[in-house]
Design a protein around this motif. Structure first.
Motif, mmCIF file in Angstrom:
data_model
loop_
_atom_site.group_PDB
_atom_site.id
_atom_site.type_symbol
_atom_site.label_atom_id
_atom_site.label_comp_id
_atom_site.label_asym_id
_atom_site.label_seq_id
_atom_site.Cartn_x
_atom_site.Cartn_y
_atom_site.Cartn_z
ATOM 1 N N TYR A 1 -1.007 8.604 5.841
ATOM 2 C CA TYR A 1 -1.753 8.189 4.665
ATOM 3 C C TYR A 1 -1.778 6.663 4.623
ATOM 4 C CZ TYR A 1 -0.739 12.932 2.880
ATOM 5 O OH TYR A 1 -0.620 14.281 2.712
ATOM 6 N N LYS A 2 -2.904 6.090 4.239
ATOM 7 C CA LYS A 2 -2.968 4.649 3.996
ATOM 8 C C LYS A 2 -2.542 4.374 2.554
ATOM 9 C CE LYS A 2 -6.058 0.650 3.947
ATOM 10 N NZ LYS A 2 -7.446 0.169 4.139
ATOM 11 N N LEU A 3 -1.638 3.429 2.382
ATOM 12 C CA LEU A 3 -1.108 3.120 1.064
ATOM 13 C C LEU A 3 -1.930 1.989 0.438
ATOM 14 C CD1 LEU A 3 1.162 3.784 -0.924
ATOM 15 C CD2 LEU A 3 2.602 2.107 0.228
ATOM 16 N N GLU A 4 -2.660 2.311 -0.612
ATOM 17 C CA GLU A 4 -3.416 1.287 -1.336
ATOM 18 C C GLU A 4 -2.469 0.504 -2.236
ATOM 19 O OE1 GLU A 4 -6.454 0.638 -0.720
ATOM 20 O OE2 GLU A 4 -6.988 2.413 0.466
ATOM 21 N N ILE A 5 -2.739 -0.817 -2.359
ATOM 22 C CA ILE A 5 -1.856 -1.663 -3.159
ATOM 23 C C ILE A 5 -2.689 -2.440 -4.176
ATOM 24 C CG2 ILE A 5 -0.178 -3.538 -3.094
ATOM 25 C CD1 ILE A 5 0.371 -2.646 -0.172
ATOM 26 N N GLY B 1 -1.358 1.165 -5.999
ATOM 27 C CA GLY B 1 -1.839 2.533 -5.923
ATOM 28 C C GLY B 1 -0.711 3.510 -5.700
ATOM 29 N N GLU B 2 -1.062 4.785 -5.658
ATOM 30 C CA GLU B 2 -0.063 5.822 -5.409
ATOM 31 C C GLU B 2 -0.688 6.967 -4.636
ATOM 32 O OE1 GLU B 2 0.206 8.721 -9.208
ATOM 33 O OE2 GLU B 2 0.926 6.686 -9.606
ATOM 34 N N ILE B 3 0.125 7.639 -3.849
ATOM 35 C CA ILE B 3 -0.336 8.790 -3.085
ATOM 36 C C ILE B 3 0.707 9.894 -3.169
ATOM 37 C CG2 ILE B 3 -1.826 7.621 -1.440
ATOM 38 C CD1 ILE B 3 0.452 7.470 0.489
ATOM 39 N N GLU C 1 3.185 -1.337 -5.982
ATOM 40 C CA GLU C 1 2.658 -2.292 -6.957
ATOM 41 C C GLU C 1 3.165 -3.690 -6.645
ATOM 42 O OE1 GLU C 1 4.241 -1.933 -10.961
ATOM 43 O OE2 GLU C 1 5.870 -0.654 -10.219
ATOM 44 N N TYR D 1 5.236 -9.623 -0.078
ATOM 45 C CA TYR D 1 3.905 -9.090 0.208
ATOM 46 C C TYR D 1 3.080 -10.018 1.098
ATOM 47 C CZ TYR D 1 -0.647 -6.927 -0.601
ATOM 48 O OH TYR D 1 -1.872 -6.312 -0.428
ATOM 49 N N ASP E 1 -2.424 -2.815 7.541
ATOM 50 C CA ASP E 1 -2.340 -1.695 6.598
ATOM 51 C C ASP E 1 -0.920 -1.141 6.547
ATOM 52 O OD1 ASP E 1 -5.027 -1.885 6.025
ATOM 53 O OD2 ASP E 1 -5.613 -0.413 7.563
#
Length: 452
Positions: free
Chosen positions: A329-333, A335-337, A349, A368, A374
């Motif tokens: 899974y790609k982790l969006e920042i 975001g949550e999965i 976050e 960060y 990614d």
């Protein structure tokens, strides 16, 4: 008793000058005596000790009482104290383990966490001579081999057992003489588990009717068996190295060996692939031996935990079934999965640098702006590596799993936070020392993993 323990420590080369030792401390007589003895010996041995208490959250008020006693005891003797509250019954259900197995995992995870936090190098446990005798009998009743009835080892890897030489009676007397007033676990007096039945019913009967010195007799016997087991293990390892050709052994050479060496070599082959021998029984070893004896190319035997033993052109090997499913899974920042494969939710976050940055088993922080690429949630891949905290340099993820004794068939089920092949966080195992927060950090990436 202190002189007796000191002699046992020296005889087994348990402790070296400068050691930092994590001591498992339940608050009961055994661990209380162990902690007190090591505290009295710390100047002579030039060591540091750290007490770790685990509240399994099973025995209600009694468990809370034990935790409070342990805290006050360490304060009284100025011993660094760490406590953990772990819902072992919930953990057992989630991991598919018995409560005893889950409790053991919880304890060793907690010991390891403190060991890394304080820079310690050894763990001291409070098994005594009675525990040794009971273990030997239990292993015998279950039909164990030489290794099993060798009992508890005084030293295993970085685990030491300094009061293994002392009987329960000696320990209780020591606690009284030194006014230590340990707590008593009421479940120890309930003949529910096999060990309690051996302790409360079988051992008293043997002492009264057969051999009043049964504790010492079994302790000496275990010592003898352990020496002979060590010799046999060394011989079998040498033979395994001689026969091993990239995981395969030549059957003709193998068949010329004594049956005792053959069984041990099969165990070594399984351990080499799986990481341990959990769930492997004598019947599985015999199935492998029968397969090798027939020596028919293309034939195989199915073993527990996804293992297979197979024959090919006069050679035999153990391998793991090749049915790996890749998870990514790609982790969006921010975001949550949610991953149904791992049964976890990952929340990412960006937070302010001035917030209270306390890492836990479930929360990690990274700089960060140092991260390029990614961030993925996935399972392992060929070529994965990590720069582990508390260790020097780069380490293959495979080698880290081997060091942590992670079973081969469990490794694909461990959630990984990664950038390409670099692992930032192997959940519940280790995280990276790269991307750490420093004085130049402007943005902090907080990653939280939630079970369920």
């Amino acid at each position: 008793m202190i002189d007796k323990v000191l002699g046992f420590i020296k005889k087994n080369k348990m402790i070296e000058c400068g050691d930092k030792i994590v001591v498992g401390f339940s608050g009961g007589p055994d661990s209380t005596a162990l902690l007190h003895v090591l505290d009295r010996l710390k100047e002579e041995l030039n060591i540091e000790i750290f007490a770790v208490h685990i509240n399994h959250m099973i025995r209600g008020e009694e468990a809370s009482r034990d935790e409070e006693f342990s805290r006050k005891f360490c304060k009284r003797f100025n011993i660094p104290f760490y406590s953990f509250r772990i819902d072992v019954l919930k953990m057992a259900k989630e991991m598919g383990l018995s409560s005893e197995e889950a409790g053991r995992v919880a304890r060793y995870d907690s010991f390891d966490m403190v060991l890394r936090k304080v820079g310690a190098n050894k763990i001291a446990l409070a098994h005594n001579k009675n525990d040794q005798a009971e273990t030997v009998i239990m292993k015998f009743l279950r039909g164990a081999g030489l290794k099993g009835i060798s009992g508890i080892s005084p030293v295993r890897d970085n685990i030491i057992r300094p009061i293994l030489i002392c009987t329960r009676e000696e320990i209780e007397k020591y606690c009284i003489e030194n006014a230590l007033n340990p707590v008593i676990d009421s479940t120890n007096e309930e003949a529910i588990y096999l060990r309690n039945k051996v302790r409360l019913q079988l051992m008293p009967y043997i002492k009264e009717n057969i051999n009043e010195n049964i504790i010492d007799s079994l302790f000496r016997m275990a010592d003898i068996f352990r020496d002979e087991e060590g010799y046999m293990e060394t011989q079998s390892i040498n033979e395994f190295k001689r026969l091993n050709r990239d995981g395969w052994i030549e059957i003709d050479s193998f068949l010329n060996l004594h049956i005792a060496l053959k069984r041990r070599i099969i165990r070594h082959m399984i351990k080499e692939v799986k990481g341990d021998l959990n769930a492997i029984e004598n019947i599985h070893i015999e199935e492998c031996l029968n397969l090798i004896q027939r020596n028919e190319t293309g034939k195989s035997v199915i073993l527990p935990k996804g293992l297979v033993g197979e024959i090919s052109y006069g050679r035999f090997r153990i391998k793991i079934s090749e049915n790996k499913d890749e998870v990514e899974y790609k982790l969006e920042i921010p975001g949550e999965i949610y991953s149904s494969e791992f049964k976890i939710k990952v929340v990412a976050e960006i937070i302010e640098i001035n917030e209270n940055l306390i890492e836990t088993q479930f929360i990690k922080f990274f700089d960060y702006d140092k991260i390029k690429g990614d961030i993925l949630l996935r399972n392992r891949r060929e070529g994965d590596f990590i720069y582990p905290k508390g260790m020097n340099g780069r380490k293959k993820l495979k080698d880290l799993f081997i060091d942590k004794k992670i079973q081969k068939d469990e490794r694909d089920r461990i959630p990984l936070i990664a950038i390409n092949n670099e692992i930032l966080w192997a959940y519940n195992i280790r995280d990276t020392k790269n991307y750490k927060i420093d004085n130049n950090t402007k943005r902090v990436l907080k990653i939280k993993i939630e079970r369920g």
